[in-house]
Design a protein around this motif. Structure first.
Motif, PDB file in Angstrom:
ATOM      1  N   THR B   4       0.834  -1.201   0.000  1.00  0.00           N
ATOM      2  CA  THR B   4       0.000   0.000   0.000  1.00  0.00           C
ATOM      3  C   THR B   4       0.869   1.253   0.000  1.00  0.00           C
ATOM      4  O   THR B   4       0.565   2.222  -0.709  1.00  0.00           O
ATOM      5  CB  THR B   4      -0.925   0.005   1.219  1.00  0.00           C
ATOM      6  OG1 THR B   4      -1.643  -1.227   1.258  1.00  0.00           O
ATOM      7  CG2 THR B   4      -1.898   1.168   1.139  1.00  0.00           C
ATOM      8  N   GLY B   5       1.923   1.214   0.818  1.00  0.00           N
ATOM      9  CA  GLY B   5       2.825   2.358   0.854  1.00  0.00           C
ATOM     10  C   GLY B   5       3.506   2.577  -0.480  1.00  0.00           C
ATOM     11  O   GLY B   5       3.640   3.712  -0.952  1.00  0.00           O
ATOM     12  N   ASP B   6       3.909   1.500  -1.096  1.00  0.00           N
ATOM     13  CA  ASP B   6       4.547   1.616  -2.407  1.00  0.00           C
ATOM     14  C   ASP B   6       3.568   2.176  -3.430  1.00  0.00           C
ATOM     15  O   ASP B   6       3.914   3.037  -4.251  1.00  0.00           O
ATOM     16  CB  ASP B   6       5.057   0.247  -2.858  1.00  0.00           C
ATOM     17  CG  ASP B   6       6.285  -0.171  -2.076  1.00  0.00           C
ATOM     18  OD1 ASP B   6       6.536  -1.379  -1.956  1.00  0.00           O
ATOM     19  OD2 ASP B   6       6.991   0.727  -1.571  1.00  0.00           O
ATOM     20  N   GLU B   7       2.344   1.680  -3.356  1.00  0.00           N
ATOM     21  CA  GLU B   7       1.349   2.155  -4.323  1.00  0.00           C
ATOM     22  C   GLU B   7       1.070   3.636  -4.126  1.00  0.00           C
ATOM     23  O   GLU B   7       0.916   4.386  -5.095  1.00  0.00           O
ATOM     24  CB  GLU B   7       0.054   1.344  -4.186  1.00  0.00           C
ATOM     25  CG  GLU B   7       0.149  -0.055  -4.765  1.00  0.00           C
ATOM     26  CD  GLU B   7      -1.190  -0.754  -4.758  1.00  0.00           C
ATOM     27  OE1 GLU B   7      -2.207  -0.106  -4.403  1.00  0.00           O
ATOM     28  OE2 GLU B   7      -1.234  -1.937  -5.110  1.00  0.00           O
ATOM     29  N   LYS B   8       1.030   4.058  -2.876  1.00  0.00           N
ATOM     30  CA  LYS B   8       0.788   5.475  -2.607  1.00  0.00           C
ATOM     31  C   LYS B   8       1.951   6.307  -3.132  1.00  0.00           C
ATOM     32  O   LYS B   8       1.757   7.388  -3.698  1.00  0.00           O
ATOM     33  CB  LYS B   8       0.601   5.714  -1.113  1.00  0.00           C
ATOM     34  CG  LYS B   8      -0.747   5.271  -0.583  1.00  0.00           C
ATOM     35  CD  LYS B   8      -0.891   5.635   0.881  1.00  0.00           C
ATOM     36  CE  LYS B   8      -2.261   5.206   1.404  1.00  0.00           C
ATOM     37  NZ  LYS B   8      -2.394   5.486   2.860  1.00  0.00           N
ATOM     38  N   ARG B   9       3.149   5.789  -2.906  1.00  0.00           N
ATOM     39  CA  ARG B   9       4.323   6.519  -3.372  1.00  0.00           C
ATOM     40  C   ARG B   9       4.317   6.643  -4.891  1.00  0.00           C
ATOM     41  O   ARG B   9       4.556   7.704  -5.460  1.00  0.00           O
ATOM     42  CB  ARG B   9       5.586   5.810  -2.888  1.00  0.00           C
ATOM     43  CG  ARG B   9       6.859   6.502  -3.321  1.00  0.00           C
ATOM     44  CD  ARG B   9       8.063   5.966  -2.597  1.00  0.00           C
ATOM     45  NE  ARG B   9       8.429   4.608  -2.992  1.00  0.00           N
ATOM     46  CZ  ARG B   9       9.661   4.105  -2.913  1.00  0.00           C
ATOM     47  NH1 ARG B   9      10.636   4.848  -2.479  1.00  0.00           N
ATOM     48  NH2 ARG B   9       9.899   2.866  -3.248  1.00  0.00           N
ATOM     49  N   ILE B  10       4.030   5.526  -5.544  1.00  0.00           N
ATOM     50  CA  ILE B  10       4.009   5.539  -7.009  1.00  0.00           C
ATOM     51  C   ILE B  10       2.896   6.445  -7.512  1.00  0.00           C
ATOM     52  O   ILE B  10       3.070   7.216  -8.477  1.00  0.00           O
ATOM     53  CB  ILE B  10       3.845   4.096  -7.548  1.00  0.00           C
ATOM     54  CG1 ILE B  10       5.091   3.266  -7.212  1.00  0.00           C
ATOM     55  CG2 ILE B  10       3.612   4.114  -9.040  1.00  0.00           C
ATOM     56  CD1 ILE B  10       4.942   1.789  -7.522  1.00  0.00           C
ATOM     57  N   ARG B  11       1.749   6.365  -6.889  1.00  0.00           N
ATOM     58  CA  ARG B  11       0.617   7.201  -7.323  1.00  0.00           C
ATOM     59  C   ARG B  11       0.934   8.681  -7.160  1.00  0.00           C
ATOM     60  O   ARG B  11       0.586   9.496  -8.008  1.00  0.00           O
ATOM     61  CB  ARG B  11      -0.622   6.838  -6.513  1.00  0.00           C
ATOM     62  CG  ARG B  11      -1.931   7.383  -7.097  1.00  0.00           C
ATOM     63  CD  ARG B  11      -3.121   6.949  -6.244  1.00  0.00           C
ATOM     64  NE  ARG B  11      -3.282   5.505  -6.221  1.00  0.00           N
ATOM     65  CZ  ARG B  11      -3.913   4.798  -7.152  1.00  0.00           C
ATOM     66  NH1 ARG B  11      -4.448   5.411  -8.184  1.00  0.00           N
ATOM     67  NH2 ARG B  11      -4.016   3.479  -7.041  1.00  0.00           N
ATOM     68  N   ALA B  12       1.625   9.009  -6.078  1.00  0.00           N
ATOM     69  CA  ALA B  12       1.988  10.410  -5.848  1.00  0.00           C
ATOM     70  C   ALA B  12       2.973  10.899  -6.915  1.00  0.00           C
ATOM     71  O   ALA B  12       2.858  12.029  -7.420  1.00  0.00           O
ATOM     72  CB  ALA B  12       2.591  10.581  -4.460  1.00  0.00           C
ATOM     73  N   LEU B  13       3.920  10.051  -7.239  1.00  0.00           N
ATOM     74  CA  LEU B  13       4.883  10.435  -8.281  1.00  0.00           C
ATOM     75  C   LEU B  13       4.191  10.631  -9.618  1.00  0.00           C
ATOM     76  O   LEU B  13       4.476  11.588 -10.347  1.00  0.00           O
ATOM     77  CB  LEU B  13       5.971   9.360  -8.390  1.00  0.00           C
ATOM     78  CG  LEU B  13       6.999   9.323  -7.270  1.00  0.00           C
ATOM     79  CD1 LEU B  13       7.809   8.036  -7.310  1.00  0.00           C
ATOM     80  CD2 LEU B  13       7.921  10.532  -7.354  1.00  0.00           C
TER      81      LEU B  13
END
Lengths: 182, 177
Positions: B4-13
């Protein structure tokens, strides 16, 4: 669909279309603009016809992707001469936001290291906010293949971002809540 | 959690990338007008190409019609001209090909053709007469002494008269008595 209605829909999707064209053209601004113009030309000439088989966005993105592939084949020599990074100096960010641009450059470099299908799948899901089934329709692959590309792409991108030192977590929190104590 | 954290990070980028790209997007109206202009130019080129092709087809059909008409109006003397060019009769059938090719090549020189035709016509009549009077060299072997008998009709009492020539004189006198 009448051409006037189609034109209005295309205008509404223009920003998303250009973003997708940039992704298909490895963030070459000039090439993406040429591809998008070619897509509009195909629609005007009747070479690309929307038959309500899928959503307009899905159909349009599939046309953009196919056009980008064919244009790349035609201009192979010109593509080899271009600078690998997203290109035009006129579009550089001002110095005050250099940190974010540098981060974005690292992010785009990390994306460029991914296989094309994985990069495209991540773009369609996270950038264009499409579902996996819609992304599969755009790329003309099965949903299972799309899911595989999605999972493997996420894993490889995470590894690439860690290697590039893109610590976006801190920057993201600072952007969302500038007063937060970190 | 990590996912989830990775997905949030990727989505933010990706969201930040989308904001940057939005500032760089060219105007829709400019691209649409350029595409429309290219479509009109392409339609004009297609129309011009179609006109050129149609004109070429018409010209080709016209020339083919002229050529076929010319071929059909050529009379027999052309074939007899081929005969004149060959000396020996057995060779005559083979001669048309080179002479015909020669006539085909000199199609544009009509005056030369007319002059040639005038010189050939008297020779044609002479050769035709010669051919009609031609006799085989071995015809003498087909003649026989009795040929006159084969070629003439029998006379009445002819056989009696002939038989009498075989009889002696004495017998003849007795028969007359």
């Amino acid at each position: 669909m009448e051409i006037s209605e189609l034109k209005a829909e295309l205008e509404r999707l223009h920003h998303a279309s250009f973003g997708w064209a940039l992704s298909c053209c490895r963030h070459d601004h000039a090439e993406a603009e040429e591809v998008l113009q070619t897509v509009y030309l195909k629609i005007l000439q009747g070479k690309a016809v929307y038959r309500n088989e899928a959503s307009l966005k899905t159909w349009l993105f599939a046309v953009i992707r196919n056009t980008a592939i064919s244009e790349r084949r035609k201009h192979v020599l010109r593509a080899l001469k271009l600078i690998p990074r997203s290109g035009n100096p006129e579009w550089r960010e001002p110095d005050a936001e250099l940190e974010r641009s540098e981060m974005q450059q690292r992010f785009q470099q990390a994306l460029a290291r991914l296989p094309a299908r994985q990069s495209e799948t991540l773009h369609l899901v996270f950038y264009q906010e499409l579902s996996l089934s819609e992304a599969a329709q755009v790329m003309n692959i099965s949903i299972g293949s799309a899911r595989r590309h999605y999972e493997r792409g996420k894993k490889r991108l995470r590894e690439a971002l860690d290697e590039a030192g893109v610590d976006y977590g801190l920057h993201w929190r600072r952007k969302e809540n500038s007063g937060a104590v970190l | 959690m990590d996912c989830t954290g990775d997905e949030k990070r990727i989505r933010a980028l990706f969201s930040e990338l989308a904001c940057e790209d939005q500032n760089r997007t060219p105007q829709f109206q400019n691209l649409w007008r350029s595409a429309a202009a290219n479509r009109n130019a392409a339609a004009g080129r297609v129309g011009l190409l179609a006109a050129v092709i149609a004109f070429a087809v018409i010209v080709a059909v016209f020339w083919i019609g002229l050529w076929s008409k010319y071929r059909s109006t050529q009379p027999l003397p052309r074939r007899e001209a081929y005969l004149v060019t060959t000396p020996a009769p057995p060779v005559i059938p083979a001669s048309p090909a080179p002479a015909e090719q020669q006539v085909v090549r000199n199609r544009s020189h009509s005056h030369k053709r007319l002059t040639r035709r005038r010189t050939i016509e008297p020779a044609i009549s002479t050769d035709a007469a010669l051919l009609s009077s031609w006799q085989s060299p071995t015809a003498a072997f087909l003649e026989s002494p009795a040929q006159s008998a084969f070629n003439s009709l029998p006379q009445l009492n002819q056989s009696v008269e002939d038989l009498r020539s075989f009889l002696p004189q004495k017998t003849l006198k007795e028969s007359n008595q």
